[in-house]
Design an enzyme around this catalytic site. Structure first.
Site: not given
Ligand code: PA5
Length: 445
Positions: A286, A307, A421
């Site tokens: 951010e 793995h 948003k």
């Protein structure tokens, strides 16, 4: 206390190049210290370790005691992003791996909500709440973020229904802005105890404010030790020197970025540090991912992910660098026993600590990844405890500010978070978003 070692990058960079980037880091450090750079009204985090009053911790302890006297055994902490990840990271790192399954309980269990919009998650949380004695902490700096607001509406209604409105006011605490936002108004109206997130501290830099302090204290951990560790790093990361670990880390990661290492993987070899990776990804992603620039932060937990992701890291596209958080000492002891039959062929390990195997896996992986074209930065701490974790939080925050300024972005804003948003509000039918909703629906056809 925190040591940065860039030895694992030496075959990828020349000394003169590193010196050049240390100079850039020193200039960026000056901008951060003089508070003259972009976003300089969000630098309140810089002196939190040394300026946080002890009375704040005592206030949090008083809530812990009050809730203990009521028999509270489940605290729901509601928040998202910077209002969630720091506390989650600290509590995961410091808790017994099997705390939930162990019979002996030390204080209330802490669970999180408001960091997603899954109906199934909130229903299952309610299932748990029905079996337990519940209190809640709602954390939102803006006081208007949708995810925690939706979760809080539901959890508040549940607590009021079960315990009554008067008792609910003693079982809900809010952490929010001093004056503005819906959560502040609601808290004033309902008479909740509130803690303040200062205007000058952004969400992802807020772990050492009440945002992190309250949940960490409620979980039973030593916040004073955490602030002490952070204060030690505040001092050490305040030195204008190449030896300053924040300057060294910011310099080397930007140099590697300039050489095409576009993805940085934070690696840990202790599963308790998995959420350190999540917290760090938010901090760096951010802060730096803007204006078409920025290292993409990723994280893995080794040896588990060797793995699954090991093949790619060893052999896939060569745009990776790794930052390994090395823990020098295990908090627990276990040696490998001899087996007279030795059918597994592991008697060569007899008497060795499990952690020695982990350390050799770490060194072996380091060399293999360097051979595969992945430079390694090492950030080491002595052990996993409050003191070291506090230091790590502060170190990464300071390095992030310096690094963002080297990159040439404002590390303290997050304009890109708004885009989803707006679309979500429009699609959910929020008043005022009608035109945008129509345009979005046309695009989704
Ligand atoms: O770092 C940030 O600013 C964000 O991640 C916020 O912490 C997150 O969006 C939550 O915001 P708020 O605390 O206002 O609810």
């Amino acid at each position: 206390m925190i040591k940065v070692n860039a030895g694992g990058c030496s075959s990828f960079v020349k000394d003169a190049e590193y010196k050049e980037y240390v100079e850039k880091a020193l200039s960026a450090f000056d901008v951060l210290e003089s508070e003259t750079g972009a976003g300089n009204d969000f630098l309140g985090w810089k002196h939190l370790p040394t300026q946080t009053p002890d009375s704040l911790i005592s206030e949090c302890e008083a809530i812990k005691d009050l809730w203990a006297s009521k028999g509270v055994d489940l605290v729901v902490v509601i928040g998202i992003g910077g209002s969630y990840l720091g506390a989650k990271c600290a509590i995961e790192a410091l808790s017994h791996s099997f705390a939930k399954q162990l019979a002996s309980k030390n204080g209330p269990e802490i669970v999180f909500a408001g960091h997603n919009l899954s109906e199934e998650y909130i229903c299952e949380l309610m299932d748990l709440m029905k079996e337990r004695n519940v209190a809640a902490v709602v954390i939102s700096k803006s006081g208007t973020t949708t995810e925690p607001a939706v979760a809080f509406r539901l959890i508040k209604q549940y607590i009021e229904t079960v315990y009554g409105a008067k008792e609910a006011a003693e079982r809900i605490v809010a952490v929010t802005d001093a004056h503005k936002g819906a959560l502040k108004s609601l808290s004033t109206q309902e008479g909740y105890k509130t803690f303040v997130i200062e205007d000058n501290v952004g969400g992802r830099f807020s772990v050492l404010t009440p945002v992190g302090i309250l949940p960490i204290v409620l979980a039973g951990f030593d916040m004073r030790a955490m602030l002490k560790g952070a204060a030690e790093m505040e001092k050490c990361c305040g030195e204008r020197s190449e030896e300053n670990p924040a300057i060294a880390y910011a310099a080397i990661r930007n140099l590697l970025y300039s050489k095409g290492k576009k993805v940085e993987i934070l690696v840990s070899y202790n599963p308790k540090l998995q959420y350190l990776g999540e917290w760090w990804k938010q901090l760096y992603g951010e802060s730096e991912g803007k204006d078409g620039k920025g290292i993409f932060p990723a994280s893995v937990s080794f040896t588990t992910d060797l793995h699954s992701m090991g093949q790619y890291i060893q052999d896939g596209e060569r745009m990776l660098m790794e930052t390994v958080v090395t823990v020098e000492k295990s908090n627990r002891d276990m040696t490998i026993a001899n087996d007279p039959q030795n059918l597994d062929g592991l008697n060569f390990l007899t008497g060795k600590h499990v952690e020695e195997c982990n350390a050799m896996a770490e060194l072996g992986t380091k060399l293999a990844h360097i051979d595969g074209g992945v430079p390694q930065i090492s950030v080491s701490i002595e052990k996993i405890d409050e003191f070291n974790l506090g230091g790590l939080f502060y170190f990464f925050e300071k390095a992030c500010g310096i690094s963002g300024y080297i990159l040439g972005v404002n590390p303290f804003n997050q304009p890109g978070v708004e885009a989803y948003k707006k679309n979500m509000f429009a699609l959910l039918g929020k008043p005022g978003y009608e035109e945008q909703a129509k345009a979005l629906r046309d695009r989704l056809k």
